[in-house]
Motif scaffolding. Structure first.
Motif, mmCIF file in Angstrom:
data_model
loop_
_atom_site.group_PDB
_atom_site.id
_atom_site.type_symbol
_atom_site.label_atom_id
_atom_site.label_comp_id
_atom_site.label_asym_id
_atom_site.label_seq_id
_atom_site.Cartn_x
_atom_site.Cartn_y
_atom_site.Cartn_z
ATOM 1 N N ASP A 1 0.763 -1.226 0.061
ATOM 2 C CA ASP A 1 -0.097 0.071 0.005
ATOM 3 C C ASP A 1 0.989 1.167 -0.033
ATOM 4 O OD1 ASP A 1 0.937 -0.796 2.668
ATOM 5 O OD2 ASP A 1 -0.609 0.499 3.508
ATOM 6 N N ALA B 1 1.275 4.042 -3.045
ATOM 7 C CA ALA B 1 1.424 5.708 -2.477
ATOM 8 C C ALA B 1 2.645 6.243 -3.187
ATOM 9 C CB ALA B 1 0.969 5.795 -1.094
ATOM 10 N N ALA C 1 2.252 6.975 -6.856
ATOM 11 C CA ALA C 1 1.610 8.188 -6.881
ATOM 12 C C ALA C 1 1.986 9.253 -6.846
ATOM 13 C CB ALA C 1 0.242 8.336 -5.988
ATOM 14 N N ARG D 1 -6.303 -2.682 -5.110
ATOM 15 C CA ARG D 1 -6.824 -2.433 -6.255
ATOM 16 C C ARG D 1 -7.608 -0.902 -6.092
ATOM 17 N NH1 ARG D 1 -6.916 -7.944 -6.672
ATOM 18 N NH2 ARG D 1 -8.634 -8.184 -4.934
ATOM 19 N N ALA D 2 -8.322 -0.767 -4.772
ATOM 20 C CA ALA D 2 -8.898 0.651 -4.640
ATOM 21 C C ALA D 2 -7.984 1.732 -4.734
ATOM 22 C CB ALA D 2 -9.744 0.314 -3.319
ATOM 23 N N GLN D 3 -6.778 1.458 -4.183
ATOM 24 C CA GLN D 3 -5.980 2.607 -4.203
ATOM 25 C C GLN D 3 -5.534 3.131 -5.302
ATOM 26 O OE1 GLN D 3 -2.514 0.755 -1.487
ATOM 27 N NE2 GLN D 3 -2.330 2.895 -0.873
ATOM 28 N N ALA E 1 -7.031 2.940 -8.023
ATOM 29 C CA ALA E 1 -8.287 3.501 -8.855
ATOM 30 C C ALA E 1 -8.317 4.863 -8.115
ATOM 31 C CB ALA E 1 -9.493 2.592 -8.539
ATOM 32 N N ALA E 2 -8.393 4.994 -6.624
ATOM 33 C CA ALA E 2 -8.273 6.260 -6.363
ATOM 34 C C ALA E 2 -7.422 7.199 -6.626
ATOM 35 C CB ALA E 2 -8.386 6.134 -4.811
ATOM 36 N N PHE E 3 -5.856 6.882 -6.555
ATOM 37 C CA PHE E 3 -5.011 7.534 -7.220
ATOM 38 C C PHE E 3 -5.122 7.953 -8.754
ATOM 39 C CE2 PHE E 3 -2.734 6.099 -3.198
ATOM 40 C CZ PHE E 3 -2.684 7.274 -2.414
ATOM 41 N N ASN E 4 -5.681 7.082 -9.282
ATOM 42 C CA ASN E 4 -6.026 7.241 -10.751
ATOM 43 C C ASN E 4 -4.606 6.954 -11.539
ATOM 44 O OD1 ASN E 4 -7.196 7.717 -13.231
ATOM 45 N ND2 ASN E 4 -6.427 9.942 -13.465
#
Length: 301
Positions: free
Chosen positions: A96, A100, A103, A128-130, A132-135
């Protein structure tokens, strides 16, 4: 139960997670075994502190086939430098923070891509959610577990290797991640963290880079490997030359004075692995005496 003498190996969560040792199971096993082997000197220190006979605990590093894992760089269709990570998608791998960090690097305009290869686990959905959230799906990709031959080909295309290991709240941690040794043997500079047995393999700035484990520290270390060609080349040379060290440290940072135990680099065949072994051949003598040995097992963490 049988009365037969036995030995056992201990690796990671079987040492550090209390729920896996109900009723002081680990201490009872330690007391009953003829001897115990573990894969890092850090683990050995913990086990000796819990053992009624500390000298019966021995550190024996995992081996590495450096004919299979050897430096053979390979060009890839994507000209962006590849930052590779390998491991199960679980919390202790710290992926994780790697996501980050990627990103942050993208925000800084760095040209790179990151591939995390490994079996899905309880951190997979979060990762996977990270992403997507960070694009950052154009930069970071997840790939399932692959066979060793396929993984070797992926190593060959990598510019850097990242494994930001951490200690989880329940005590779980990596011991001596085999993938770090594999990457170094393949000539891929590594960015990792100074937990458990990792500092036995890597001196910061000499054999790899040791980050703090947070996204900013990881991003800074990875960026150095992306931009500092002299540093990158020096770390490649150091890793491939097998300039890997191991150390026994006591709680106060002093070297543990254990008679008969030495750290030996297997340099004659250019191997990256190290061994903490008993000079007198005590383990072999014990095995021949019927204690059982079973030291060749490796555990995927």
């Amino acid at each position: 139960l049988s009365g037969l003498p036995f030995s056992f190996t201990a690796h990671a969560k079987d040492i550090y997670q209390p729920e896996l040792n109900p009723g002081r199971l680990l201490e009872r096993k330690l007391g009953a075994a003829r001897f115990v082997a573990t894969c890092t000197c850090a683990n050995a220190q913990v086990l000796r502190a819990r053992h009624p006979r500390p000298d019966d605990v021995h550190a024996i590093y995992h081996g590495l086939d450096t004919e299979f894992f050897s430096p053979q760089p390979m060009a890839t269709a994507d000209d962006r430098p590849l930052v590779l990570a390998v491991g199960r998608l679980v919390e202790k791998k710290g992926f994780d923070q790697l996501v980050a960090a990627c990103a942050l690097l993208k925000q800084r305009g760095a040209s790179f891509r990151c591939l995390i290869v490994g079996e899905d686990g309880d951190a997979g959905a979060l990762l996977r959610a990270q992403i997507a959230a960070f694009n950052i799906a154009d930069v970071v990709q997840l790939q399932g577990a692959v066979a060793q031959d396929a993984l070797r080909e992926i190593y060959r295309g990598a510019h850097a290797f990242a494994l930001p290991c951490r200690i989880t709240a329940d005590g779980d941690r990596d011991g001596f991640p085999n993938v770090l040794a594999e990457a170094m043997a393949m000539g891929v500079p590594v960015v990792t963290t100074a937990i458990s047995g990792i500092p036995e393999m890597i001196d910061d700035g000499k054999h790899g880079l040791l980050a703090q484990g947070d996204a900013a520290s990881l991003a800074g270390a990875i960026e150095r490997l992306l931009t500092d060609t002299a540093l990158h080349a020096r770390l490649v040379r150091a890793a491939v030359a097998g300039q890997v060290k191991a150390q026994h440290r006591g709680a106060a940072g002093q070297r543990v004075g254990e008679a008969g135990v030495v750290v030996q680099r297997v340099a004659q065949r250019g191997e990256l692995g190290l061994q903490c072994r008993v000079d007198s051949g005590e383990l072999l003598q014990r095995a021949q005496a019927g204690a059982g040995i079973g030291l060749g097992e490796q555990q995927v963490e």
